[in-house]
Design a protein around this motif. Structure first.
Motif, PDB file in Angstrom:
ATOM      1  N   PHE A  61    -121.117 -76.239 -29.593  1.00 24.78           N
ATOM      2  CA  PHE A  61    -121.422 -77.234 -28.555  1.00 24.78           C
ATOM      3  C   PHE A  61    -122.075 -78.439 -29.207  1.00 24.78           C
ATOM      4  O   PHE A  61    -123.126 -78.318 -29.838  1.00 24.78           O
ATOM      5  CB  PHE A  61    -122.345 -76.636 -27.495  1.00 24.78           C
ATOM      6  N   HIS A  62    -121.427 -79.587 -29.082  1.00 28.00           N
ATOM      7  CA  HIS A  62    -121.953 -80.832 -29.649  1.00 28.00           C
ATOM      8  C   HIS A  62    -122.318 -81.765 -28.503  1.00 28.00           C
ATOM      9  O   HIS A  62    -121.519 -81.999 -27.585  1.00 28.00           O
ATOM     10  CB  HIS A  62    -120.888 -81.501 -30.537  1.00 28.00           C
ATOM     11  N   MET A  63    -123.541 -82.304 -28.546  1.00 28.96           N
ATOM     12  CA  MET A  63    -123.994 -83.203 -27.493  1.00 28.96           C
ATOM     13  C   MET A  63    -124.652 -84.442 -28.077  1.00 28.96           C
ATOM     14  O   MET A  63    -125.449 -84.351 -29.017  1.00 28.96           O
ATOM     15  CB  MET A  63    -124.971 -82.493 -26.562  1.00 28.96           C
ATOM     16  N   GLU A  64    -124.310 -85.586 -27.521  1.00 25.14           N
ATOM     17  CA  GLU A  64    -124.961 -86.846 -27.847  1.00 25.14           C
ATOM     18  C   GLU A  64    -125.812 -87.280 -26.664  1.00 25.14           C
ATOM     19  O   GLU A  64    -125.391 -87.178 -25.505  1.00 25.14           O
ATOM     20  CB  GLU A  64    -123.935 -87.932 -28.174  1.00 25.14           C
ATOM     21  N   LEU A  65    -127.027 -87.738 -26.931  1.00 25.16           N
ATOM     22  CA  LEU A  65    -127.955 -88.196 -25.906  1.00 25.16           C
ATOM     23  C   LEU A  65    -127.921 -89.718 -25.855  1.00 25.16           C
ATOM     24  O   LEU A  65    -128.109 -90.378 -26.878  1.00 25.16           O
ATOM     25  CB  LEU A  65    -129.365 -87.714 -26.222  1.00 25.16           C
ATOM     26  N   GLN A  66    -127.699 -90.278 -24.665  1.00 25.37           N
ATOM     27  CA  GLN A  66    -127.595 -91.730 -24.535  1.00 25.37           C
ATOM     28  C   GLN A  66    -128.507 -92.246 -23.427  1.00 25.37           C
ATOM     29  O   GLN A  66    -128.444 -91.781 -22.295  1.00 25.37           O
ATOM     30  CB  GLN A  66    -126.153 -92.126 -24.217  1.00 25.37           C
ATOM     31  N   SER A  67    -129.369 -93.205 -23.780  1.00 27.46           N
ATOM     32  CA  SER A  67    -130.213 -93.854 -22.774  1.00 27.46           C
ATOM     33  C   SER A  67    -129.629 -95.194 -22.349  1.00 27.46           C
ATOM     34  O   SER A  67    -130.109 -95.833 -21.423  1.00 27.46           O
ATOM     35  CB  SER A  67    -131.635 -94.053 -23.311  1.00 27.46           C
ATOM     36  N   ASP A  68    -128.580 -95.636 -23.054  1.00 24.64           N
ATOM     37  CA  ASP A  68    -127.859 -96.835 -22.646  1.00 24.64           C
ATOM     38  C   ASP A  68    -126.363 -96.579 -22.811  1.00 24.64           C
ATOM     39  O   ASP A  68    -125.946 -95.587 -23.384  1.00 24.64           O
ATOM     40  CB  ASP A  68    -128.304 -98.062 -23.457  1.00 24.64           C
ATOM     41  N   VAL A  69    -125.554 -97.491 -22.298  1.00 27.83           N
ATOM     42  CA  VAL A  69    -124.103 -97.304 -22.319  1.00 27.83           C
ATOM     43  C   VAL A  69    -123.520 -97.936 -23.577  1.00 27.83           C
ATOM     44  O   VAL A  69    -123.774 -99.106 -23.869  1.00 27.83           O
ATOM     45  CB  VAL A  69    -123.454 -97.922 -21.066  1.00 27.83           C
ATOM     46  N   GLU A  70    -122.765 -97.152 -24.308  1.00 31.44           N
ATOM     47  CA  GLU A  70    -122.110 -97.627 -25.520  1.00 31.44           C
ATOM     48  C   GLU A  70    -120.610 -97.735 -25.251  1.00 31.44           C
ATOM     49  O   GLU A  70    -119.964 -96.747 -24.892  1.00 31.44           O
ATOM     50  CB  GLU A  70    -122.379 -96.673 -26.681  1.00 31.44           C
ATOM     51  N   GLN A  95    -117.599 -80.858 -26.475  1.00 31.17           N
ATOM     52  CA  GLN A  95    -118.374 -82.074 -26.712  1.00 31.17           C
ATOM     53  C   GLN A  95    -118.809 -82.709 -25.392  1.00 31.17           C
ATOM     54  O   GLN A  95    -118.040 -82.746 -24.430  1.00 31.17           O
ATOM     55  CB  GLN A  95    -117.550 -83.085 -27.502  1.00 31.17           C
ATOM     56  N   MET A  96    -120.036 -83.197 -25.390  1.00 29.14           N
ATOM     57  CA  MET A  96    -120.587 -83.807 -24.179  1.00 29.14           C
ATOM     58  C   MET A  96    -121.522 -84.951 -24.526  1.00 29.14           C
ATOM     59  O   MET A  96    -122.240 -84.897 -25.523  1.00 29.14           O
ATOM     60  CB  MET A  96    -121.356 -82.755 -23.359  1.00 29.14           C
ATOM     61  N   VAL A  97    -121.533 -85.970 -23.677  1.00 27.69           N
ATOM     62  CA  VAL A  97    -122.557 -87.010 -23.719  1.00 27.69           C
ATOM     63  C   VAL A  97    -123.479 -86.775 -22.529  1.00 27.69           C
ATOM     64  O   VAL A  97    -123.012 -86.703 -21.381  1.00 27.69           O
ATOM     65  CB  VAL A  97    -121.950 -88.428 -23.643  1.00 27.69           C
ATOM     66  N   LEU A  98    -124.774 -86.617 -22.796  1.00 27.82           N
ATOM     67  CA  LEU A  98    -125.760 -86.458 -21.730  1.00 27.82           C
ATOM     68  C   LEU A  98    -126.459 -87.795 -21.547  1.00 27.82           C
ATOM     69  O   LEU A  98    -127.169 -88.274 -22.432  1.00 27.82           O
ATOM     70  CB  LEU A  98    -126.784 -85.375 -22.084  1.00 27.82           C
ATOM     71  N   TYR A  99    -126.236 -88.409 -20.393  1.00 28.74           N
ATOM     72  CA  TYR A  99    -126.810 -89.726 -20.116  1.00 28.74           C
ATOM     73  C   TYR A  99    -128.182 -89.570 -19.476  1.00 28.74           C
ATOM     74  O   TYR A  99    -128.329 -88.884 -18.459  1.00 28.74           O
ATOM     75  CB  TYR A  99    -125.892 -90.517 -19.189  1.00 28.74           C
ATOM     76  N   PHE A 118    -107.499 -87.517 -26.384  1.00 26.53           N
ATOM     77  CA  PHE A 118    -108.828 -86.957 -26.657  1.00 26.53           C
ATOM     78  C   PHE A 118    -109.712 -87.172 -25.433  1.00 26.53           C
ATOM     79  O   PHE A 118    -109.673 -88.213 -24.785  1.00 26.53           O
ATOM     80  CB  PHE A 118    -109.466 -87.645 -27.876  1.00 26.53           C
ATOM     81  N   ARG A 119    -110.529 -86.174 -25.144  1.00 26.01           N
ATOM     82  CA  ARG A 119    -111.449 -86.273 -24.013  1.00 26.01           C
ATOM     83  C   ARG A 119    -112.746 -85.525 -24.332  1.00 26.01           C
ATOM     84  O   ARG A 119    -112.725 -84.509 -25.021  1.00 26.01           O
ATOM     85  CB  ARG A 119    -110.814 -85.667 -22.755  1.00 26.01           C
ATOM     86  N   TYR A 120    -113.851 -86.042 -23.830  1.00 22.56           N
ATOM     87  CA  TYR A 120    -115.135 -85.338 -23.931  1.00 22.56           C
ATOM     88  C   TYR A 120    -115.783 -85.315 -22.553  1.00 22.56           C
ATOM     89  O   TYR A 120    -115.357 -86.037 -21.635  1.00 22.56           O
ATOM     90  CB  TYR A 120    -116.056 -86.003 -24.966  1.00 22.56           C
ATOM     91  N   LEU A 121    -116.789 -84.486 -22.375  1.00 24.66           N
ATOM     92  CA  LEU A 121    -117.480 -84.346 -21.100  1.00 24.66           C
ATOM     93  C   LEU A 121    -118.627 -85.346 -20.991  1.00 24.66           C
ATOM     94  O   LEU A 121    -119.271 -85.684 -21.992  1.00 24.66           O
ATOM     95  CB  LEU A 121    -118.020 -82.926 -20.946  1.00 24.66           C
ATOM     96  N   LEU A 122    -118.899 -85.795 -19.776  1.00 28.21           N
ATOM     97  CA  LEU A 122    -120.006 -86.718 -19.516  1.00 28.21           C
ATOM     98  C   LEU A 122    -120.866 -86.143 -18.399  1.00 28.21           C
ATOM     99  O   LEU A 122    -120.364 -85.755 -17.341  1.00 28.21           O
ATOM    100  CB  LEU A 122    -119.475 -88.095 -19.108  1.00 28.21           C
ATOM    101  N   LYS A 123    -122.182 -86.079 -18.645  1.00 30.85           N
ATOM    102  CA  LYS A 123    -123.116 -85.548 -17.653  1.00 30.85           C
ATOM    103  C   LYS A 123    -124.306 -86.479 -17.500  1.00 30.85           C
ATOM    104  O   LYS A 123    -124.895 -86.913 -18.494  1.00 30.85           O
ATOM    105  CB  LYS A 123    -123.611 -84.159 -18.096  1.00 30.85           C
ATOM    106  N   ASP A 124    -124.642 -86.815 -16.264  1.00 31.71           N
ATOM    107  CA  ASP A 124    -125.835 -87.607 -15.966  1.00 31.71           C
ATOM    108  C   ASP A 124    -126.965 -86.624 -15.672  1.00 31.71           C
ATOM    109  O   ASP A 124    -126.853 -85.792 -14.762  1.00 31.71           O
ATOM    110  CB  ASP A 124    -125.584 -88.501 -14.750  1.00 31.71           C
ATOM    111  N   ILE A 125    -128.051 -86.697 -16.427  1.00 37.36           N
ATOM    112  CA  ILE A 125    -129.149 -85.744 -16.253  1.00 37.36           C
ATOM    113  C   ILE A 125    -129.764 -85.833 -14.861  1.00 37.36           C
ATOM    114  O   ILE A 125    -130.379 -84.880 -14.379  1.00 37.36           O
ATOM    115  CB  ILE A 125    -130.230 -85.952 -17.344  1.00 37.36           C
TER     116      ILE A 125
END
Length: 277
Positions: A61-70, A95-99, A118-125
């Motif tokens: 499980f790979h996750m990137e943490l984002q506080s702004d939009v890239e 793979q997921m980006v946790l916003y 290619f697709r990854y998952l996006l989740k808003d905390i």
């Protein structure tokens, strides 16, 4: 304290995730993690994923943490996908980006080209109920609850502060600093400092540079709001109801300017006399 504020948020959240918050990981990945994997790729541009863990079913499980939009997040996630797959070629990769930011997570999650899909998952905390993380025995998850969906913000903060209050002094100050930094993403720093005073938590704020700076700013903000409120009351008493534009002008001014206007009010015959430069 020259660290950019967005980097301060990201650094704090990454530190909390190093403790493997299992409740949150189970919500995001569907199962708990068994180990934290160290993944780092030297190249022309060094790449270090925010979080890579092995899950119970041996998938990665790979996750990137984002506080702004890239804007190019989809391509960055694809790059990570290739790098991680080289290290773990036989494991299933999720793979997921946790916003964790305050705006809308307007990320592109899909690359669909003639020779590439290619697709990854996006989740808003903020889609996660804070109560789930508050119920965790893990302090790191309790702290992250301040970023989640909160029906009653102050009550949630008080619950977190109760957990912090019983910690040894050094750990208590460290946890409070992390909570204040995270609360900045929700503009709740002032509420945190108010609760510190209300609960009489034993923390020497002046010994912590970050908390000291925040305490000074909070005090200055309080004085400014008090001065603005007083001036507006006096303006109404002398000239009657004032326009919204005047209220905005007063509340948006620095305390020194507000005090100057208050002195001019004593001899003013009109609003123009008060605000004349």
């Amino acid at each position: 304290m020259n660290e950019p504020i967005s980097m301060r948020y990201d650094t704090t959240i990454k530190v909390l995730f190093k403790a493997l918050p299992q409740v949150l990981l189970k919500l995001l990945a569907g199962q708990e993690a068994t180990e934290l994997l160290t993944v780092e790729y030297p190249s022309v541009k060094k790449r270090v994923p925010d979080l890579v863990v092995r899950l119970l079913d041996q998938s990665i499980f790979h996750m990137e943490l984002q506080s702004d939009v890239e804007k190019a997040m989809d391509w960055r996630m694809l790059e990570y996908c290739g790098l991680i797959r080289q290290t773990y070629p036989d494991a299933r990769l999720i793979q997921m980006v946790l916003y964790v930011g305050s705006g809308k997570p307007n990320f592109s999650t899909l690359i669909d080209e003639p020779m590439l899909h290619f697709r990854y998952l996006l989740k808003d905390i903020r889609d996660i109920d804070c109560c789930v993380l508050l119920a965790s025995p893990c302090l790191e998850e309790n702290l992250l609850a301040v970023l989640c969906k909160m029906e009653q913000e102050r009550e949630t903060i008080r619950e977190i502060m109760t957990r912090i209050a019983v910690l040894p002094p050094k750990e208590r100050a460290d946890a409070l600093e992390k909570l204040v930094i995270l609360s900045g993403l929700r503009k709740l720093e002032t509420v945190i400092m108010e609760e510190v005073k209300e609960m009489a938590i034993s923390i020497d704020v002046m010994e912590n540079a970050f908390l000291r700076d925040l305490s000074v700013k909070a005090e200055q903000k309080g004085r400014k709001e008090e001065a603005a409120s007083m001036l507006l009351e006096l303006l109404v008493c002398k000239f009657g109801q004032v326009a919204e534009s005047v209220i905005a002008q007063v509340t948006g001014a620095e305390r020194e300017v507000i005090e100057k206007w208050s002195k001019k009010l004593l001899f003013a015959h009109s609003l123009d006399d008060v605000f004349a430069s």
